[in-house]
Write a protein that holds these residues in place. Structure first.
Motif, short mmCIF file in Angstrom:
data_model
loop_
_atom_site.label_atom_id
_atom_site.label_comp_id
_atom_site.label_asym_id
_atom_site.label_seq_id
_atom_site.Cartn_x
_atom_site.Cartn_y
_atom_site.Cartn_z
N GLU A 86 -24.94 25.13 -28.71
CA GLU A 86 -23.72 24.32 -27.90
C GLU A 86 -22.55 24.19 -28.61
O GLU A 86 -22.83 23.69 -29.88
N GLY A 89 -18.89 21.87 -25.19
CA GLY A 89 -19.43 21.51 -23.88
C GLY A 89 -19.76 22.97 -23.32
O GLY A 89 -20.32 22.99 -22.17
N ARG A 90 -19.64 24.10 -24.01
CA ARG A 90 -20.44 25.37 -23.63
C ARG A 90 -21.76 25.55 -24.14
O ARG A 90 -22.11 24.97 -25.39
#
Length: 112
Positions: A86, A89-90
């Protein structure tokens, strides 16, 4: 996020190399090459995974040292693990293998 290797069972998959190995980059702008914790160059191999229902997915797998695999060759990834990541936010899953052996060769059974 804690990184825990997740073993991948490849016994029911057909795996074909679609792009030969190339050094994995940390930064595409600078050309910096990724290295493992021992300082060895990490390579990236693009593979096509196909399951028993003919579903297919392209997957990039990291490995060191450079594997002797050519495009079009069917292989079996040995010691394939996935890592969930991660960042900003991805999230996704990255894959790493210990080695590759030609599909159908001896030694592709219990050591996967």
């Amino acid at each position: 996020m804690r990184t825990i290797p997740i073993p991948v069972d490849v016994t029911k998959l057909q795996v074909t190399c679609v792009k030969p190995a190339k050094p994995r980059l940390v930064n595409k702008d600078t050309g910096e090459i990724k290295r493992d914790k021992d300082g060895n160059v990490m390579y990236e191999l693009t593979l096509l995974f196909e399951d028993e229902f003919s579903r297919m997915e392209l997957v990039k797998v990291s490995i060191t040292p450079e594997p002797q695999v050519i495009a079009g060759e069917e292989v079996v990834p040995v010691g394939l693990v996935g890592y969930v990541w991660e960042q900003g936010g991805r999230w996704g899953i990255s894959y790493r293998a210990k080695s590759f052996v030609p599909a159908g060769s001896a030694g592709t059974g219990a050591d996967l």
